[in-house]
Structure formats: structure tokens, C-alpha cells
Design a protein around this motif. Structure first.
Motif, PDB file in Angstrom:
ATOM      1  N   LEU A 146      -5.268  -1.379   0.950  1.00 44.11           N
ATOM      2  CA  LEU A 146      -4.199  -2.353   1.206  1.00 44.11           C
ATOM      3  C   LEU A 146      -3.612  -2.147   2.602  1.00 44.11           C
ATOM      4  O   LEU A 146      -3.393  -3.110   3.346  1.00 44.11           O
ATOM      5  CB  LEU A 146      -3.090  -2.229   0.163  1.00 44.11           C
ATOM      6  N   ALA A 147      -3.357  -0.903   2.949  1.00 49.77           N
ATOM      7  CA  ALA A 147      -2.806  -0.610   4.272  1.00 49.77           C
ATOM      8  C   ALA A 147      -3.798  -1.006   5.366  1.00 49.77           C
ATOM      9  O   ALA A 147      -3.413  -1.596   6.375  1.00 49.77           O
ATOM     10  CB  ALA A 147      -2.446   0.871   4.375  1.00 49.77           C
ATOM     11  N   LEU A 148      -5.072  -0.717   5.157  1.00 49.78           N
ATOM     12  CA  LEU A 148      -6.098  -1.103   6.130  1.00 49.78           C
ATOM     13  C   LEU A 148      -6.173  -2.627   6.260  1.00 49.78           C
ATOM     14  O   LEU A 148      -6.260  -3.171   7.367  1.00 49.78           O
ATOM     15  CB  LEU A 148      -7.459  -0.540   5.721  1.00 49.78           C
ATOM     16  N   ALA A 149      -6.105  -3.334   5.133  1.00 40.05           N
ATOM     17  CA  ALA A 149      -6.121  -4.801   5.171  1.00 40.05           C
ATOM     18  C   ALA A 149      -4.912  -5.324   5.941  1.00 40.05           C
ATOM     19  O   ALA A 149      -5.019  -6.305   6.691  1.00 40.05           O
ATOM     20  CB  ALA A 149      -6.129  -5.365   3.751  1.00 40.05           C
ATOM     21  N   GLY A 150      -3.768  -4.678   5.762  1.00 38.48           N
ATOM     22  CA  GLY A 150      -2.572  -5.089   6.502  1.00 38.48           C
ATOM     23  C   GLY A 150      -2.755  -4.932   7.997  1.00 38.48           C
ATOM     24  O   GLY A 150      -2.361  -5.799   8.778  1.00 38.48           O
ATOM     25  N   LEU A 151      -3.395  -3.855   8.418  1.00 37.58           N
ATOM     26  CA  LEU A 151      -3.659  -3.656   9.841  1.00 37.58           C
ATOM     27  C   LEU A 151      -4.703  -4.643  10.358  1.00 37.58           C
ATOM     28  O   LEU A 151      -4.563  -5.203  11.443  1.00 37.58           O
ATOM     29  CB  LEU A 151      -4.115  -2.214  10.093  1.00 37.58           C
ATOM     30  N   LEU A 152      -5.746  -4.880   9.577  1.00 39.04           N
ATOM     31  CA  LEU A 152      -6.785  -5.822   9.991  1.00 39.04           C
ATOM     32  C   LEU A 152      -6.259  -7.258  10.083  1.00 39.04           C
ATOM     33  O   LEU A 152      -6.731  -8.040  10.904  1.00 39.04           O
ATOM     34  CB  LEU A 152      -7.982  -5.754   9.045  1.00 39.04           C
ATOM     35  N   ALA A 153      -5.279  -7.584   9.245  1.00 38.71           N
ATOM     36  CA  ALA A 153      -4.694  -8.930   9.287  1.00 38.71           C
ATOM     37  C   ALA A 153      -4.042  -9.206  10.640  1.00 38.71           C
ATOM     38  O   ALA A 153      -3.959 -10.356  11.064  1.00 38.71           O
ATOM     39  CB  ALA A 153      -3.679  -9.113   8.162  1.00 38.71           C
ATOM     40  N   LEU A 154      -3.623  -8.166  11.327  1.00 36.18           N
ATOM     41  CA  LEU A 154      -3.023  -8.340  12.654  1.00 36.18           C
ATOM     42  C   LEU A 154      -4.046  -8.810  13.685  1.00 36.18           C
ATOM     43  O   LEU A 154      -3.684  -9.344  14.722  1.00 36.18           O
ATOM     44  CB  LEU A 154      -2.392  -7.024  13.126  1.00 36.18           C
ATOM     45  N   LEU A 155      -5.322  -8.617  13.388  1.00 37.62           N
ATOM     46  CA  LEU A 155      -6.385  -9.008  14.317  1.00 37.62           C
ATOM     47  C   LEU A 155      -6.853 -10.448  14.134  1.00 37.62           C
ATOM     48  O   LEU A 155      -7.687 -10.922  14.895  1.00 37.62           O
ATOM     49  CB  LEU A 155      -7.582  -8.066  14.152  1.00 37.62           C
ATOM     50  N   LEU A 156      -6.338 -11.129  13.120  1.00 42.33           N
ATOM     51  CA  LEU A 156      -6.777 -12.503  12.865  1.00 42.33           C
ATOM     52  C   LEU A 156      -6.378 -13.415  14.029  1.00 42.33           C
ATOM     53  O   LEU A 156      -5.275 -13.307  14.562  1.00 42.33           O
ATOM     54  CB  LEU A 156      -6.157 -13.024  11.565  1.00 42.33           C
ATOM     55  N   PRO A 157      -7.293 -14.303  14.416  1.00 45.15           N
ATOM     56  CA  PRO A 157      -7.030 -15.186  15.566  1.00 45.15           C
ATOM     57  C   PRO A 157      -6.165 -16.387  15.177  1.00 45.15           C
ATOM     58  O   PRO A 157      -6.650 -17.490  14.972  1.00 45.15           O
ATOM     59  CB  PRO A 157      -8.437 -15.640  15.968  1.00 45.15           C
ATOM     60  N   LEU A 158      -4.894 -16.162  15.078  1.00 51.55           N
ATOM     61  CA  LEU A 158      -3.982 -17.222  14.643  1.00 51.55           C
ATOM     62  C   LEU A 158      -3.001 -17.573  15.740  1.00 51.55           C
ATOM     63  O   LEU A 158      -2.588 -16.719  16.505  1.00 51.55           O
ATOM     64  CB  LEU A 158      -3.230 -16.775  13.396  1.00 51.55           C
ATOM     65  N   GLY A 167       0.817  -1.218   0.000  1.00 54.82           N
ATOM     66  CA  GLY A 167       0.000   0.000   0.000  1.00 54.82           C
ATOM     67  C   GLY A 167       0.844   1.258   0.000  1.00 54.82           C
ATOM     68  O   GLY A 167       0.585   2.203  -0.755  1.00 54.82           O
ATOM     69  N   VAL A 168       1.862   1.277   0.842  1.00 59.81           N
ATOM     70  CA  VAL A 168       2.748   2.448   0.904  1.00 59.81           C
ATOM     71  C   VAL A 168       3.475   2.649  -0.420  1.00 59.81           C
ATOM     72  O   VAL A 168       3.569   3.777  -0.939  1.00 59.81           O
ATOM     73  CB  VAL A 168       3.751   2.296   2.071  1.00 59.81           C
ATOM     74  N   CYS A 169       3.983   1.558  -1.000  1.00 60.08           N
ATOM     75  CA  CYS A 169       4.698   1.664  -2.285  1.00 60.08           C
ATOM     76  C   CYS A 169       3.763   2.100  -3.403  1.00 60.08           C
ATOM     77  O   CYS A 169       4.146   2.920  -4.246  1.00 60.08           O
ATOM     78  CB  CYS A 169       5.362   0.338  -2.634  1.00 60.08           C
ATOM     79  N   LEU A 170       2.541   1.583  -3.414  1.00 64.39           N
ATOM     80  CA  LEU A 170       1.585   1.970  -4.448  1.00 64.39           C
ATOM     81  C   LEU A 170       1.269   3.455  -4.362  1.00 64.39           C
ATOM     82  O   LEU A 170       1.254   4.157  -5.379  1.00 64.39           O
ATOM     83  CB  LEU A 170       0.309   1.128  -4.318  1.00 64.39           C
ATOM     84  N   ALA A 171       1.037   3.945  -3.147  1.00 63.79           N
ATOM     85  CA  ALA A 171       0.796   5.377  -2.971  1.00 63.79           C
ATOM     86  C   ALA A 171       2.030   6.176  -3.389  1.00 63.79           C
ATOM     87  O   ALA A 171       1.914   7.209  -4.069  1.00 63.79           O
ATOM     88  CB  ALA A 171       0.436   5.677  -1.520  1.00 63.79           C
TER      89      ALA A 171
END
Length: 157
Positions: free
Chosen positions: A110-122, A21-25
Motif C-alpha cells: 500500500l505504501a509503495l502504491a502510494g509513492l508510485l501514484a505520485l508518478l502518474l502523469p496527471l 499502509g502505515v495504519c495497517l502496519a
């Protein structure tokens, strides 16, 4: 491969989504400035395969046993829907707003998805210690066996 060798692969996926996301922006904001544009495009391009196909490889870690087939089918269907609906949606938004705005929106998602991925119960998993060459050798060793197992393969009648 990087995610496969990590005890916490979702952290790798999350970092890849954030970086993508950062690179795309950065790419859209530095168009015309080659010293900045080229490295951003190169780094972002390296994140693409991990963000798309890599995420699907970790799906079994997220779903309950016995539901993997359904989860894989839904994952595949979501890719098909995105492939069909994404370009017209982006074109419509680009017409209404601007191409830059659409790319920045996608970068933000993309950046938001990256942050939300941290919340996955793994849970952490065992780390497999292997190198690139040993993985390559192991993969190449499977190819001859696969080609002789399928009807209609060369060398089978």
C-alpha cells in the motif's frame, strides 16, 4: 468527496494509500494495546473507501479519450481477479510465513502504491467549490428523477 474537491486528486489518493499502509502496519504491530490500536484502526478504516472505489473514479483522467470503456472494463476485471485470488494467496503466505508478515507485506505494498501514484502523469484540474450539504442536496434531488425514468420503477406501468 475530498478527492473530488482537490485540484490534484491523485495527491489525495497517494496520501490515503500511504496512510492506510502505515495504519495497517501500526494495527498489526499494536494488537492488544487498545490506546494505540483503536485510533490506528479508525484512521486506516477511513482511508479504505478512498483507496478502493475512489481510485476507479479517477480512471478517466489517466486514459486517452475513446479508451475509457476498455479501461473501466480492465479496472473491473482487476478487482474481480484480486477478489478471487487475493484471499487464497494471503492464506497460503500466512501458512508459510505468518499472519503478521502477510499484513506487513500488504501494508508495504500500500505504501509503495502510494509513492508510485505520485508518478502518474496527471494534470491539475479545476476545483469544484461545494460543501457537503450542497452535494447531499444535489444527490438527493436526482433520486426521484431516476426512479421515474426506468421501466419497472414504482409508479410506472
Amino acid at each position: 468527496m475530498l478527492a473530488d474537491q482537490s485540484a490534484r486528486p491523485w495527491l489525495v489518493y497517494s496520501a490515503a494509500m500511504l496512510l492506510f499502509g502505515v495504519c495497517l502496519a501500526g494495527v498489526v504491530l499494536t494488537l492488544g494495546n487498545a490506546p494505540l490500536f483503536v485510533p490506528l484502526a479508525a484512521v486506516g478504516g477511513c482511508c479504505g473507501p478512498l483507496v478502493t472505489g475512489g481510485l476507479s473514479s479517477g480512471l478517466d483522467d489517466l486514459v486517452a479519450p475513446g479508451t475509457q470503456m476498455r479501461a473501466r472494463a480492465l479496472d473491473s476485471a482487476s478487482y474481480n481477479v484480486a477478489e478471487l485470488a487475493g484471499p487464497p494467496a494471503a492464506a497460503t503466505l500466512a501458512t508459510l510465513l505468518s499472519a503478521t508478515a502477510v499484513v506487513l507485506f500488504i501494508a508495504g505494498m500500500l505504501a509503495l502504491a502510494g509513492l508510485l501514484a505520485l508518478l502518474l502523469p496527471l494534470r491539475p484540474r479545476a476545483v469544484r467549490k461545494a460543501g457537503v450539504l450542497s452535494d447531499l442536496r444535489a444527490g438527493l434531488a436526482v433520486v426521484p428523477r431516476l426512479s421515474t425514468q426506468h421501466p419497472g420503477s414504482p409508479g410506472r406501468s
